[in-house]
Design a protein around this motif. Structure first.
Motif, PDB file in Angstrom:
ATOM      1  N   LEU A  85       0.872  -1.254  -0.092  1.00  0.00           N
ATOM      2  CA  LEU A  85      -0.098   0.136   0.297  1.00  0.00           C
ATOM      3  C   LEU A  85       0.877   1.320  -0.023  1.00  0.00           C
ATOM      4  N   LYS A  86       0.312   2.260  -0.546  1.00  0.00           N
ATOM      5  CA  LYS A  86       0.978   3.732  -0.707  1.00  0.00           C
ATOM      6  C   LYS A  86       0.192   4.640   0.336  1.00  0.00           C
ATOM      7  N   GLY A  87       0.447   5.369   0.929  1.00  0.00           N
ATOM      8  CA  GLY A  87      -0.263   6.060   1.992  1.00  0.00           C
ATOM      9  C   GLY A  87       0.338   7.102   2.632  1.00  0.00           C
ATOM     10  N   ALA A  88      -0.615   7.853   3.192  1.00  0.00           N
ATOM     11  CA  ALA A  88      -0.285   9.129   3.807  1.00  0.00           C
ATOM     12  C   ALA A  88      -0.167   8.943   5.410  1.00  0.00           C
ATOM     13  N   GLY A  89       1.159   9.117   5.765  1.00  0.00           N
ATOM     14  CA  GLY A  89       1.359   9.132   7.291  1.00  0.00           C
ATOM     15  C   GLY A  89       0.490   9.837   8.183  1.00  0.00           C
ATOM     16  N   ASN A  99      -9.118   6.375   4.339  1.00  0.00           N
ATOM     17  CA  ASN A  99      -8.811   7.553   3.449  1.00  0.00           C
ATOM     18  C   ASN A  99      -7.245   7.802   3.211  1.00  0.00           C
ATOM     19  N   THR A 100      -6.457   7.274   4.272  1.00  0.00           N
ATOM     20  CA  THR A 100      -5.109   7.624   4.024  1.00  0.00           C
ATOM     21  C   THR A 100      -4.435   6.841   3.126  1.00  0.00           C
ATOM     22  N   ILE A 101      -5.092   5.875   2.634  1.00  0.00           N
ATOM     23  CA  ILE A 101      -4.581   4.754   1.446  1.00  0.00           C
ATOM     24  C   ILE A 101      -4.519   5.490   0.292  1.00  0.00           C
ATOM     25  N   MET A 106       1.989  -3.524  -6.991  1.00  0.00           N
ATOM     26  CA  MET A 106       2.211  -4.990  -7.168  1.00  0.00           C
ATOM     27  C   MET A 106       3.614  -5.372  -6.947  1.00  0.00           C
ATOM     28  N   LEU A 107       3.882  -5.979  -6.184  1.00  0.00           N
ATOM     29  CA  LEU A 107       5.453  -6.746  -6.187  1.00  0.00           C
ATOM     30  C   LEU A 107       5.652  -7.810  -6.706  1.00  0.00           C
ATOM     31  N   PHE A 108       6.661  -8.163  -7.305  1.00  0.00           N
ATOM     32  CA  PHE A 108       6.858  -9.392  -7.987  1.00  0.00           C
ATOM     33  C   PHE A 108       8.288  -9.715  -7.469  1.00  0.00           C
TER      34      PHE A 108
END
Length: 127
Positions: A85-89, A99-101, A106-108
């Motif tokens: 996930l990318k998110g706001a701290g 809502n912070t996400i 995707m990781l491989f």
């Protein structure tokens, strides 16, 4: 067949004075699509191109469905797929919510047998 690469300059502005260093960058020699992969697999087996293509399409759908369920997908001799996930701290854990996400990635992680193929590559500088 050698992997083509070129040299790319990158500037480090943090250093005083700013420095330019050159790094190798792989240059692709084209693309291979799912249909072509199905043709190659079919030529190496007794399965038809249509059957290979159907299985590959089905596999890509199932990988997406299982990742959406929150699972890690491990395919022997290919590798492991997982989501991050990318998110706001936030300052406090209580403020962390959906809502912070900001998005997903995707990781491989390739399997050892696939990584082993990359150990004996040859390289050729272009330009």
């Amino acid at each position: 067949m050698a992997i083509a690469f070129k040299m790319v300059p990158k500037q480090n502005n943090i250093a005083t004075p700013p420095q330019v260093k050159y790094y190798p960058c792989a240059v692709s020699s084209g693309e291979v699509d799912l249909e072509h992969i199905a043709e190659i697999i079919a030529s190496r087996s007794t399965v038809s191109v249509a059957d290979c293509y159907g299985v590959l399409i089905g596999m890509s759908q199932v990988i997406g469905e299982e990742l959406a369920k929150g699972k890690i997908v491990k395919i022997e001799r290919l590798g492991t797929f997982a989501l991050t996930l990318k998110g706001a701290g936030t300052d406090e854990p209580e403020k962390l919510n959906k809502n912070t996400i900001l998005g997903t990635k995707m990781l491989f992680k390739p399997a050892r047998s696939l990584k082993k193929v990359l150990t004996n590559l040859a390289f050729k500088r272009i330009r």
